[in-house]
Design a protein around this motif. Sequence first.
Motif, PDB file in Angstrom:
ATOM      1  N   LYS A 118      42.065  50.954  49.266  1.00 17.36           N
ATOM      2  CA  LYS A 118      42.026  49.393  48.955  1.00 17.36           C
ATOM      3  C   LYS A 118      42.271  49.049  47.170  1.00 17.36           C
ATOM      4  CE  LYS A 118      40.508  45.080  50.422  1.00 17.36           C
ATOM      5  NZ  LYS A 118      39.508  44.545  51.590  1.00 17.36           N
ATOM      6  N   PRO A 119      43.520  48.380  46.875  1.00 17.12           N
ATOM      7  CA  PRO A 119      43.219  48.122  45.739  1.00 17.12           C
ATOM      8  C   PRO A 119      42.843  46.914  45.389  1.00 17.12           C
ATOM      9  CG  PRO A 119      45.534  47.624  46.664  1.00 17.12           C
ATOM     10  CD  PRO A 119      45.082  48.180  47.838  1.00 17.12           C
ATOM     11  N   ALA A 120      42.014  47.250  43.479  1.00 16.74           N
ATOM     12  CA  ALA A 120      41.215  46.032  43.054  1.00 16.74           C
ATOM     13  C   ALA A 120      41.785  46.426  41.942  1.00 16.74           C
ATOM     14  CB  ALA A 120      40.003  46.305  43.078  1.00 16.74           C
ATOM     15  N   ILE A 121      42.461  45.191  40.953  1.00 15.41           N
ATOM     16  CA  ILE A 121      43.068  44.631  40.074  1.00 15.41           C
ATOM     17  C   ILE A 121      42.432  44.543  39.234  1.00 15.41           C
ATOM     18  CG2 ILE A 121      44.635  43.367  39.197  1.00 15.41           C
ATOM     19  CD1 ILE A 121      47.032  44.312  40.591  1.00 15.41           C
ATOM     20  N   THR A 122      41.852  44.690  37.548  1.00 18.44           N
ATOM     21  CA  THR A 122      41.014  44.136  36.632  1.00 18.44           C
ATOM     22  C   THR A 122      42.658  43.815  36.312  1.00 18.44           C
ATOM     23  OG1 THR A 122      39.136  45.383  36.609  1.00 18.44           O
ATOM     24  CG2 THR A 122      40.542  44.117  34.796  1.00 18.44           C
ATOM     25  N   LEU A 123      42.495  42.341  36.314  1.00 20.96           N
ATOM     26  CA  LEU A 123      43.950  41.778  34.464  1.00 20.96           C
ATOM     27  C   LEU A 123      43.591  41.926  33.527  1.00 20.96           C
ATOM     28  CD1 LEU A 123      44.476  38.147  36.926  1.00 20.96           C
ATOM     29  CD2 LEU A 123      46.001  40.406  36.359  1.00 20.96           C
ATOM     30  N   TYR A 124      41.687  42.393  32.963  1.00 22.14           N
ATOM     31  CA  TYR A 124      42.251  42.295  31.767  1.00 22.14           C
ATOM     32  C   TYR A 124      41.215  43.374  31.617  1.00 22.14           C
ATOM     33  CZ  TYR A 124      41.607  41.094  26.765  1.00 22.14           C
ATOM     34  OH  TYR A 124      41.922  41.326  24.995  1.00 22.14           O
ATOM     35  N   HIS A 125      41.870  44.489  30.534  1.00 20.19           N
ATOM     36  CA  HIS A 125      40.746  46.066  30.415  1.00 20.19           C
ATOM     37  C   HIS A 125      40.422  45.476  28.735  1.00 20.19           C
ATOM     38  CE1 HIS A 125      37.688  48.914  32.690  1.00 20.19           C
ATOM     39  NE2 HIS A 125      37.268  49.096  31.083  1.00 20.19           N
ATOM     40  N   TRP A 126      40.624  44.504  28.026  1.00 22.67           N
ATOM     41  CA  TRP A 126      40.674  44.797  26.900  1.00 22.67           C
ATOM     42  C   TRP A 126      41.631  45.425  25.954  1.00 22.67           C
ATOM     43  CZ3 TRP A 126      35.846  48.242  26.381  1.00 22.67           C
ATOM     44  CH2 TRP A 126      34.409  48.134  27.075  1.00 22.67           C
ATOM     45  N   ASP A 127      42.724  44.896  26.671  1.00 23.96           N
ATOM     46  CA  ASP A 127      44.750  45.548  25.422  1.00 23.96           C
ATOM     47  C   ASP A 127      44.993  44.581  25.592  1.00 23.96           C
ATOM     48  OD1 ASP A 127      44.234  45.709  28.570  1.00 23.96           O
ATOM     49  OD2 ASP A 127      45.476  47.288  28.402  1.00 23.96           O
ATOM     50  N   ARG A 152      49.275  34.473  36.286  1.00 27.81           N
ATOM     51  CA  ARG A 152      49.957  33.929  37.638  1.00 27.81           C
ATOM     52  C   ARG A 152      50.411  34.530  37.348  1.00 27.81           C
ATOM     53  NH1 ARG A 152      54.521  30.885  37.046  1.00 27.81           N
ATOM     54  NH2 ARG A 152      54.135  30.733  34.415  1.00 27.81           N
ATOM     55  N   LEU A 153      51.514  35.168  36.594  1.00 29.69           N
ATOM     56  CA  LEU A 153      52.892  36.186  36.853  1.00 29.69           C
ATOM     57  C   LEU A 153      52.406  37.339  37.543  1.00 29.69           C
ATOM     58  CD1 LEU A 153      54.476  36.513  33.397  1.00 29.69           C
ATOM     59  CD2 LEU A 153      55.160  35.201  35.162  1.00 29.69           C
ATOM     60  N   VAL A 154      51.377  38.239  37.655  1.00 26.27           N
ATOM     61  CA  VAL A 154      50.674  39.072  38.305  1.00 26.27           C
ATOM     62  C   VAL A 154      50.400  38.572  39.006  1.00 26.27           C
ATOM     63  CG1 VAL A 154      49.577  41.163  38.044  1.00 26.27           C
ATOM     64  CG2 VAL A 154      49.858  40.223  36.516  1.00 26.27           C
ATOM     65  N   GLY A 155      49.905  37.454  39.231  1.00 26.36           N
ATOM     66  CA  GLY A 155      49.112  37.202  40.799  1.00 26.36           C
ATOM     67  C   GLY A 155      50.329  37.353  41.895  1.00 26.36           C
ATOM     68  N   GLY A 208      42.500  31.828  34.882  1.00 24.27           N
ATOM     69  CA  GLY A 208      43.209  32.455  34.829  1.00 24.27           C
ATOM     70  C   GLY A 208      42.921  32.735  37.072  1.00 24.27           C
ATOM     71  N   THR A 209      41.474  32.093  37.183  1.00 26.07           N
ATOM     72  CA  THR A 209      40.808  31.875  38.153  1.00 26.07           C
ATOM     73  C   THR A 209      41.567  30.953  39.488  1.00 26.07           C
ATOM     74  OG1 THR A 209      38.413  33.042  38.674  1.00 26.07           O
ATOM     75  CG2 THR A 209      39.145  31.222  40.092  1.00 26.07           C
ATOM     76  N   VAL A 215      48.612  30.773  43.317  1.00 26.28           N
ATOM     77  CA  VAL A 215      49.632  31.563  44.045  1.00 26.28           C
ATOM     78  C   VAL A 215      49.131  32.581  44.755  1.00 26.28           C
ATOM     79  CG1 VAL A 215      51.377  30.881  41.310  1.00 26.28           C
ATOM     80  CG2 VAL A 215      49.970  33.315  41.744  1.00 26.28           C
ATOM     81  N   MET A 216      48.010  32.808  45.435  1.00 26.53           N
ATOM     82  CA  MET A 216      48.011  33.843  45.609  1.00 26.53           C
ATOM     83  C   MET A 216      47.872  33.261  47.464  1.00 26.53           C
ATOM     84  SD  MET A 216      46.712  36.745  43.893  1.00 26.53           S
ATOM     85  CE  MET A 216      44.958  36.240  44.108  1.00 26.53           C
ATOM     86  N   PRO A 217      47.811  34.417  47.801  1.00 28.61           N
ATOM     87  CA  PRO A 217      47.233  33.769  50.257  1.00 28.61           C
ATOM     88  C   PRO A 217      46.140  33.748  49.731  1.00 28.61           C
ATOM     89  CG  PRO A 217      48.432  35.754  49.760  1.00 28.61           C
ATOM     90  CD  PRO A 217      48.544  35.814  48.483  1.00 28.61           C
TER      91      PRO A 217
END
Length: 475
Positions: A118-127, A152-155, A208-209, A215-217
């Motif tokens: 199961k993938p869990a995405i972190t959008l921002y890890h400091w970069d 939104r783009l990644v979602g 961001g939330t 845009v997501m289900p």
Amino acid sequence: MSEPVPSVTFPPAFLWGAATSAYQIEGAVREDGRTPSIWDTFSHTPGKTAAGETGDIAVDHYHRYREDVALMAELGLTAYRFSISWSRVQPTGRGPAVQRGLDFYRRLVDELLAHGIKPAITLYHWDLPQELEDAGGWPERDTAFRFAEYARLVGEALGDRVEQWITLNEPWCSAFLGYGSGVHAPGRTDAAASLRAAHHLNLAHGLGTSALRSVMPARNSVAVSLNSAVVRTVSQDPADLAAGRKIDDLANGVFHGPMLRGSYPRTLLEATSPITDWSHLRDGDLEAIHQPLDALGLNYYTPTLVSAASSADASTRRADGHGLSDHSPWPGADDVAFHHTSGERTEMGWSIDPTGLHELIMRYTREAPGLPLYVTENGAAYDDKPDPDGRVHDPERIAYLHGHLSAVRRAIADGADVRGYFLWSLMDNFEWAYGYGKRFGAVYVDYATLARTPKSSARWYGRAARTGALPPLED
Ligand code: PNW
């Protein structure tokens, strides 16, 4: 009364994961349109990281992700938390997404799903993309809006196949190590800017939330990962308790106040009033930040021990485990002293205290009732070396994991709704300002060849994942 559950057995749906972050593992920093982030700039600035090390190659996960996913599957992991490099997806921090950048993450996600992980995405890890830092970075309000657009783009691109989303990883580090003590990128040392950064990270999380949800289900879950400090005081003396309260506000309340309750702690606003007038907090911000969440991620390594500073001894700050700097990451807390906790330590100098993890989980069980919890990071650095036969034995890490997973299991027995655990880290990687010298991995990486070798802890953890119970300590 139901039968007591054996203390080592976890709920059947419990996720057994491992975590990483983009800059720490990917490498390939100039490929497929990626541009520099603040961590590229920082690590290439002389004197900022140990031995001048950078993430240019890191562990080359960008090219080896298939091998890495196969390894996770072989070990028996059921979930994987990774982060997206904003600079791959939106190189200038603005405008349309770069498809080649998104494609990498699509391939990675599909590979995980094909292996039942199961993938869990972190959008921002400091970069942060360097261009956004050049425009002012997190102390600048606009950065929060840029983050929402990126989310939104990644979602849009991955929301159909990834259910678990985390907006920010440890915004405390981004704000206070990045703009306060300067030991993390972008290396600024400006207490007022660090507090503005914290607020704009909160705003980024809220905006961001909302963007992700638009845009997501609806079945997808949105969370945030906080490095929720467990603050202890050397005594129950009122001055020490006040010091503990102040650090708790600056570590925890500054984020979970607005995110979970829609307000900053009054005591935080007061303590920081000599540094900032908080005029960057605009009408409507707290409502924007206070979005309903589906889960909360807790990252835990070690407790923080404080007292009132009897003599204003700046050197005590050096004991706070956040790296060497003459600037404090704690704005308005010059009257607080930091102390080494007793007992065994890891290679980071962080004391080992699983009771802190139990305490932390129970605290959020009380403060955020009904919110499912995940331990999104927990782990230890040790000076691992292969034996002559090539095997890597790390009994200390097994003991660390056993202790902390037992604390999680105890919290569940005490009524906490903990749905999963992500070991930091899947494999040895670029440990920020410490470079490659600190090995957190369950999988050993030979930096000369980039060959991966599961340590004995990886096998132990894999057995836990497959059986849903903690194997005995002996490997
Ligand atoms: C976390 N501190 O970093 C990060 O999320 C990871 O990327 C990192 O590799 C891991 O923990 C181990 O360090 C932290 O100074 C860095 O309190 C510094 C602190 C806390 C967490």
